[in-house]
Design a protein around this motif. Structure first.
Motif, PDB file in Angstrom:
ATOM      1  N   VAL C 161       0.955  -1.107  -0.083  1.00  0.00           N
ATOM      2  CA  VAL C 161      -0.123  -0.019  -0.043  1.00  0.00           C
ATOM      3  C   VAL C 161       0.760   1.356  -0.073  1.00  0.00           C
ATOM      4  CG1 VAL C 161      -0.192   0.051   2.601  1.00  0.00           C
ATOM      5  CG2 VAL C 161      -2.006   1.044   1.039  1.00  0.00           C
ATOM      6  N   GLU C 162       0.470   2.166  -0.724  1.00  0.00           N
ATOM      7  CA  GLU C 162       1.242   3.520  -0.885  1.00  0.00           C
ATOM      8  C   GLU C 162       0.359   4.691  -1.229  1.00  0.00           C
ATOM      9  OE1 GLU C 162       3.286   1.916  -4.306  1.00  0.00           O
ATOM     10  OE2 GLU C 162       2.429   3.728  -5.611  1.00  0.00           O
ATOM     11  N   TYR C 163       0.875   5.805  -0.715  1.00  0.00           N
ATOM     12  CA  TYR C 163       0.144   7.007  -0.946  1.00  0.00           C
ATOM     13  C   TYR C 163       1.191   8.068  -0.981  1.00  0.00           C
ATOM     14  CZ  TYR C 163      -4.007  10.081  -0.105  1.00  0.00           C
ATOM     15  OH  TYR C 163      -5.082  10.993  -0.243  1.00  0.00           O
ATOM     16  N   ALA C 164       1.049   8.692  -2.266  1.00  0.00           N
ATOM     17  CA  ALA C 164       2.231   9.534  -2.917  1.00  0.00           C
ATOM     18  C   ALA C 164       1.489  10.718  -3.253  1.00  0.00           C
ATOM     19  CB  ALA C 164       2.968   9.096  -3.934  1.00  0.00           C
ATOM     20  N   GLN C 165       1.978  12.115  -3.020  1.00  0.00           N
ATOM     21  CA  GLN C 165       1.501  13.050  -3.221  1.00  0.00           C
ATOM     22  C   GLN C 165       2.719  14.033  -3.504  1.00  0.00           C
ATOM     23  OE1 GLN C 165      -0.819  14.625   0.172  1.00  0.00           O
ATOM     24  NE2 GLN C 165      -2.681  13.965  -0.826  1.00  0.00           N
ATOM     25  N   ASP C 166       2.609  14.942  -4.002  1.00  0.00           N
ATOM     26  CA  ASP C 166       3.837  16.103  -4.049  1.00  0.00           C
ATOM     27  C   ASP C 166       3.693  17.382  -3.751  1.00  0.00           C
ATOM     28  OD1 ASP C 166       2.313  17.388  -6.196  1.00  0.00           O
ATOM     29  OD2 ASP C 166       3.886  16.913  -7.874  1.00  0.00           O
ATOM     30  N   TRP C 167       2.534  17.722  -2.988  1.00  0.00           N
ATOM     31  CA  TRP C 167       2.210  19.081  -2.810  1.00  0.00           C
ATOM     32  C   TRP C 167       3.096  19.832  -1.824  1.00  0.00           C
ATOM     33  CZ3 TRP C 167      -0.839  21.275   1.491  1.00  0.00           C
ATOM     34  CH2 TRP C 167      -1.082  20.446   2.534  1.00  0.00           C
ATOM     35  N   LEU C 168       3.678  18.907  -0.863  1.00  0.00           N
ATOM     36  CA  LEU C 168       4.730  19.284  -0.040  1.00  0.00           C
ATOM     37  C   LEU C 168       6.066  19.182  -0.182  1.00  0.00           C
ATOM     38  CD1 LEU C 168       2.919  18.369   3.317  1.00  0.00           C
ATOM     39  CD2 LEU C 168       3.489  20.833   2.304  1.00  0.00           C
ATOM     40  N   HIS C 223      10.641  10.154   8.107  1.00  0.00           N
ATOM     41  CA  HIS C 223      11.470  11.028   7.377  1.00  0.00           C
ATOM     42  C   HIS C 223      11.307  12.356   7.126  1.00  0.00           C
ATOM     43  CE1 HIS C 223      15.632  11.827   5.984  1.00  0.00           C
ATOM     44  NE2 HIS C 223      15.277  12.002   4.598  1.00  0.00           N
ATOM     45  N   THR C 224      12.054  13.446   7.418  1.00  0.00           N
ATOM     46  CA  THR C 224      11.534  14.852   6.686  1.00  0.00           C
ATOM     47  C   THR C 224      12.859  15.182   5.907  1.00  0.00           C
ATOM     48  OG1 THR C 224      10.867  15.313   9.017  1.00  0.00           O
ATOM     49  CG2 THR C 224      11.223  17.239   7.525  1.00  0.00           C
ATOM     50  N   PHE C 225      12.252  15.275   4.475  1.00  0.00           N
ATOM     51  CA  PHE C 225      13.122  15.652   3.373  1.00  0.00           C
ATOM     52  C   PHE C 225      13.392  17.231   3.615  1.00  0.00           C
ATOM     53  CE2 PHE C 225      12.473  11.644   1.397  1.00  0.00           C
ATOM     54  CZ  PHE C 225      13.779  11.281   1.290  1.00  0.00           C
ATOM     55  N   VAL C 226      12.379  18.089   3.506  1.00  0.00           N
ATOM     56  CA  VAL C 226      12.352  19.432   3.249  1.00  0.00           C
ATOM     57  C   VAL C 226      12.961  20.134   4.356  1.00  0.00           C
ATOM     58  CG1 VAL C 226      11.067  21.559   2.760  1.00  0.00           C
ATOM     59  CG2 VAL C 226      10.517  19.447   1.558  1.00  0.00           C
ATOM     60  N   PRO C 227      14.198  20.873   4.639  1.00  0.00           N
ATOM     61  CA  PRO C 227      14.871  21.554   5.377  1.00  0.00           C
ATOM     62  C   PRO C 227      14.134  22.526   6.100  1.00  0.00           C
ATOM     63  CG  PRO C 227      16.094  21.560   3.287  1.00  0.00           C
ATOM     64  CD  PRO C 227      14.564  21.144   3.097  1.00  0.00           C
ATOM     65  N   GLY C 228      13.988  22.606   7.419  1.00  0.00           N
ATOM     66  CA  GLY C 228      13.267  23.488   8.049  1.00  0.00           C
ATOM     67  C   GLY C 228      11.810  22.980   8.610  1.00  0.00           C
ATOM     68  N   ARG C 229      11.476  21.849   7.898  1.00  0.00           N
ATOM     69  CA  ARG C 229      10.169  21.550   8.221  1.00  0.00           C
ATOM     70  C   ARG C 229      10.041  20.592   9.460  1.00  0.00           C
ATOM     71  NH1 ARG C 229       7.474  19.121   3.285  1.00  0.00           N
ATOM     72  NH2 ARG C 229       7.028  21.173   3.102  1.00  0.00           N
ATOM     73  N   ARG C 230       9.049  20.790  10.436  1.00  0.00           N
ATOM     74  CA  ARG C 230       8.929  20.245  11.521  1.00  0.00           C
ATOM     75  C   ARG C 230       8.188  18.880  11.909  1.00  0.00           C
ATOM     76  NH1 ARG C 230       6.439  25.386  14.822  1.00  0.00           N
ATOM     77  NH2 ARG C 230       5.460  25.358  12.739  1.00  0.00           N
ATOM     78  N   LEU C 231       7.503  18.539  10.904  1.00  0.00           N
ATOM     79  CA  LEU C 231       7.278  17.128  11.008  1.00  0.00           C
ATOM     80  C   LEU C 231       7.506  16.525   9.441  1.00  0.00           C
ATOM     81  CD1 LEU C 231       3.427  17.936  11.861  1.00  0.00           C
ATOM     82  CD2 LEU C 231       4.924  16.730  13.202  1.00  0.00           C
ATOM     83  N   ASP C 232       7.356  15.003   9.792  1.00  0.00           N
ATOM     84  CA  ASP C 232       7.558  14.033   8.663  1.00  0.00           C
ATOM     85  C   ASP C 232       7.075  14.548   7.354  1.00  0.00           C
ATOM     86  OD1 ASP C 232       5.512  12.149   8.352  1.00  0.00           O
ATOM     87  OD2 ASP C 232       5.586  12.727  10.447  1.00  0.00           O
ATOM     88  N   ASP C 233       7.947  14.331   6.247  1.00  0.00           N
ATOM     89  CA  ASP C 233       6.909  14.434   5.075  1.00  0.00           C
ATOM     90  C   ASP C 233       7.196  13.112   4.125  1.00  0.00           C
ATOM     91  OD1 ASP C 233       9.681  14.880   4.235  1.00  0.00           O
ATOM     92  OD2 ASP C 233       9.494  16.752   3.923  1.00  0.00           O
ATOM     93  N   HIS C 234       7.724  12.022   4.812  1.00  0.00           N
ATOM     94  CA  HIS C 234       7.939  10.656   3.877  1.00  0.00           C
ATOM     95  C   HIS C 234       8.052   9.603   4.956  1.00  0.00           C
ATOM     96  CE1 HIS C 234       9.435   8.238   0.637  1.00  0.00           C
ATOM     97  NE2 HIS C 234       9.987   7.566   1.632  1.00  0.00           N
TER      98      HIS C 234
END
Lengths: 379, 379, 379, 379
Positions: C161-168, C223-234
């Protein structure tokens, strides 16, 4: 099969597209080795092309080649004719007269009279005359035919066939650099049909091959979009079959964005099928009111698909394999003919000179109907 | 918008399909509440249907409804007509005469004369007359139109439109249990066109809507496959446009396996597009010689798609949302008409009574051409 | 059903996305009318939003709303909670205490303790507590569950199962203009899980819903990819089930190009299925060694799909219809609860507060496993 | 190229699958002729297989073949090794020692020690050692690599690779009739990795080939579903890369319904791509927030795709052409090595013995991590 047959080639020198394709196809299943050729009417180019293609013998002239090869003990068994259309008939005649089997590009000839003469000659000489309607070499195309023969679609009602490309959407023949474009838009080299002869005949043949029936009549609109072009680049027609079925056919070389979009749909009283040449490893089968099924080469039961398959399902086969299938079937038939045996049943799908004649009748009917303002015309 | 408009409905009682669809569509964007109806010609059924649909007022007769509602202070602003075709004109006439806006199912009427009269009356009464060609409510359909208006396809050359279903592949009207099948195959209720009027007109409208042009002439083959059926169930035609473009149209209700396969392809000198109603959240755009692009609702730039979109890309919208879009646009126009303001530009894609008249002209030309053996016929 | 239920809403004012979606969903099947709301914590915005949404009563404060509505004879039957996550529990508690049914956005709460308390309270008060895991409203999702319940897949072995978006994919929360992005990346408003809570829980729920089983253990990488982001995005995880099945789950909001790509594949000893939320009208079913079948809403036999379907096959339904299905099922259960009747069996797929608690357990296990370097962790 | 190279073959006799595939691939582009072989360890079968394959020389023993061929003036230039895995290293060693180039099936060997020794020997002998990771021969796979090398995806963040089949979903090795199944599930012939070695290494190689990076660490779950099976039939892992990227890999031979579903998705900061081996003529490229583009062989600009393409776009190429590409590149490199010239740049994508060693390291890390309960393990 017992060893490789020897193949010669006329046409297909440097810069040509289909010659190299034929050579790969002939080689792929190890049924033929290409040993001789008259690859170009320009002697120097013929020589250079033959060297590049690893041919043992190069000829400057196809008449000479027919003579010489038929005289050799180790001469070619068959010739592949891959010239522009206007040479199909003279070259084929020369090789048939020399007792050599013929594998010829489509369309068969530039007139119905030429085609009829070839058919007679091939029969008289008891030589193979195979026409390379490549798309009938696909396993799933043959499986579609088997499904219909087995009655899985019920009575056929609707045939929709189309063949769209975009490579002639602009007048690229005018610069002279694209040799394909030049000869395919030149009536002296191509005959009276442009897009109609080049790809319209493929669409017509595919529909006939799969359904097992040819239309009884058609109403056509043959058109040229690109200013200055001397042959048609877009054709469309409505079809009627003897059993009451209806059909439509269109072929276009100005359909912007289309690559090589040959597609067929057939609907019967029990089910419908759809085939797309750009996804040749699958055939869609949908029962009336039911779920579409994606049938794949290797997973379907059926002798025809199995015979035309090399690798397991999920390992895609393509255009070259379909082409190779025609060569494999041709080899099976040549061996049988040479041995005086009946043609092997598994080779029965190979396109014949009579299919080529049917294609020429179609061209004639299309041109005549369109010239008469789209009147229905018997084929 | 300022509050909800009040909607009445004629037709669409228990067992009908399209009535419930209209009610959902009217409600979806909160532009209308359905408050009154004459949902069935059978008074008891009308009453029960109205209760089930939470209607405040139920009428046994649509003439009475038109009279009563126009007399009420809180009477309906608009009526949705979802009866069999033969009642469209009389019902619409009654409500227009009563000063009530009309939202009507297609085809507009059962004859061109009826349709012309309706168009005149709507203009004279300055009332909205919207026709529910649902598929023009899809965001990507409207985006396609914008792309063509903006010249992104260049000059249009080829139009291919088709609408295939299989629900009438067997004579299901003969048992009488499928009410849809019964009335749609009965010339007294449907008019002279079966599949042609039911879905052929949708295909014709969609092609005209997206390309911005109607054919100048057509050659048709209107056919009935199912024995005993009284109206056509399969139609096909070739099209010619004033700018030289060529087209083909087919619609069939006997295409085994097809659900609701309305598809359009348009090719211009610069690019081609493809739309498939069963995948309405995407539009394929392919430049000449280039890569196909999957344009999606919400990711394309364009006012038309944005206006017709509720949720972000990847959250599929469907048939009901397209239908709701027509009701939203109708609401925008009704408010403008009632206030004497010009119609809002964002509502400009709403189907009009004139589109309905064009559809009737198409039906006439198809029937005439086919009756004359497929002769080309101006539209 | 007997008339419409009355719905209130907390959250969902101007600029919010999901509030408008809930209102459409509540309205679509005519089960609810939205009559009251505390749409924003900003009183002026609350008022303007309520007017725009045609609400009869607007409150500046949700505590006041719970009190006032429970005191009215015509007060709301249920409340929809569409606030940021941190308010789900306090708001739900207030309305449950006031005896009002709750329909709440996911994730259920910002901690397992909060979730457990809500579940207890809902049980104690005998009120509905539905969680809007939208994707379980799709007909083909429910049909998939029925297929598995019926043993059509055999013993389950593999879940993907997977759920992929790109908005963040970019730090869009930093400009402050995208309100969604701001609160979803703020631990004070969203709780400890970012992408994990927003879409990871959807993926987890969908897999559990369809397979009928929850994993016994998982090993995670949050994991959090985007620098400075305070919550996980992946987030990604491997799963193990009690029956020996294996699974994988990933959810990402930085998957460039992905719109809303929630996909599930399940393989059993007899067959496999695949569902793609962006093509929700179809479910792929492939027997071991056989042909893939495209099952469609309306053509499959099965009570679950039929119950969740409005229009015939080929007329696409989408996200809003799936959402509306939850409201329809909620209405069925509210009527039963209020009448002291057992819950109607056809509503049995409605997501419960216990599903919400399971989602919170999943979040806890994911965070704990990842913090411990990816160790396997029981759920 | 100047004439054909001479190829020998070890393994690949009657009943084997991959031997015939290698022979077609070697022949397809006319770079090799297959002249000698030790096709089976059973002398009679070896002889019969060689005759069927039109080989000039048949050997009963591969040691003898290496000796004899290196002694002949017209001996083979290269050997194709298509035996079960346990023989790869001894056979390759013998031919390298005899100064003969090697083209070998994957996995390279049954242990990392064997693989390292082979790599050293090949370097020392300055002979080609190509590994047939077929899928890296596809034009669109090579184009994907070029896109990433050119920075079109930005910084890579997410890698998702999978390879699903269903042919081992049942214990078909137990009947003994499927030779493939027998040896692939036998640790003595296959080495310690089953599905992992057979297709897991393909997935791993494809991801590394396209992204240009190998994971720094992994956490694995190696599992056997089918009772009685002696090697794994399902593996899954999470991946971490040195640049911070995350990945997942799974490979299964029990995924009911899957044919040969090798798929890769890569997401970077600027765009994402997707490749599906079952649709190898296309590559999907989607910019962040943009429209998916279907890139096709023949329409993309790029040297890599052009070098690996035979026929125009829309004429599908498949698995055999991808395989042939490896042979073509091998021929280019053999000619350069034999002539003491640098390797031609267009052949640079050919899989090397070092890629094979990397695959063995991956196998080791997967087995070790799984044995340690899924702990993260450096590769």
């Amino acid at each position: 099969m017992a060893g490789r047959l020897k193949l010669g080639m006329v046409g297909g020198g440097q810069g040509a597209f289909i010659g190299a394709v034929h050579r790969i196809a002939a080689r792929l299943d190890d049924c033929f080795e290409v040993v001789a050729g008259a690859l170009s009417s320009d002697p120097q180019r013929a020589q250079a092309s033959a060297a590049e293609a690893n041919l043992a013998r190069s000829y400057a002239d196809w008449r000479e080649m027919a003579r010489a090869e038929s005289a050799r003990d180790d001469g070619i068994d068959a010739v592949a004719i891959v010239t522009p259309n206007h040479l199909h008939a003279p070259v084929a005649t020369a090789f048939l007269e020399a007792g050599i089997h013929v594998i010829c590009d489509k369309p068969l000839a530039v007139s119905l009279a030429e085609g009829d003469a070839l058919a007679r000659l091939a029969r008289e000489k008891r030589r193979l005359f195979a026409l390379t309607h490549t798309y009938s070499g696909y396993p799933m195309v043959r499986h579609a035919r088997e499904l219909i023969e087995a009655g899985e679609l019920g009575d056929l009602r609707v045939v929709q066939v189309e063949y769209a490309q975009d490579w002639l959407a602009e007048p690229i023949e005018q610069s002279g650099t694209n040799k394909q474009a030049v000869w395919r838009t030149d009536p002296k080299l191509s005959g009276p049909a442009g897009c109609l002869g080049d790809i319209g005949t493929h669409a017509y043949h595919l529909a006939g091959f799969i359904t097992g029936m040819l239309p009884a009549a058609l109403a056509a609109d043959v058109h040229t979009f690109v200013p200055g072009r001397r042959l048609d680049d877009h054709v469309q027609a409505m079809l009627r079959y003897a059993n009451g079925a209806r059909g439509m056919l269109w072929a276009s070389q100005v359909a912007s964005g289309a690559e090589n979009a040959l597609r067929l749909r057939v609907y019967g009283t029990k089910a419908g099928i759809a085939f797309d040449q750009e996804e040749p490893n699958e055939l869609w089968f949908t029962p009336l009111g039911g779920a579409a099924q994606r049938l794949t080469r290797g997973r379907v039961q059926g002798a025809a698909a199995a015979h035309a398959t090399r690798v397991p399902p999920g390992h895609p086969e393509g255009y070259l394999e379909a082409f190779a299938q025609l060569y494999k079937d041709a080899a099976l038939q040549i061996e049988a003919l040479d041995a005086g045996r009946p043609l092997p049943p598994e080779s029965r799908f190979l396109t014949t000179v009579d299919d080529g004649v049917a294609g020429l009748r179609f061209i004639d009917a299309m041109l005549a109907s369109s010239a008469a303002g789209g009147q229905w015309r018997e084929i």
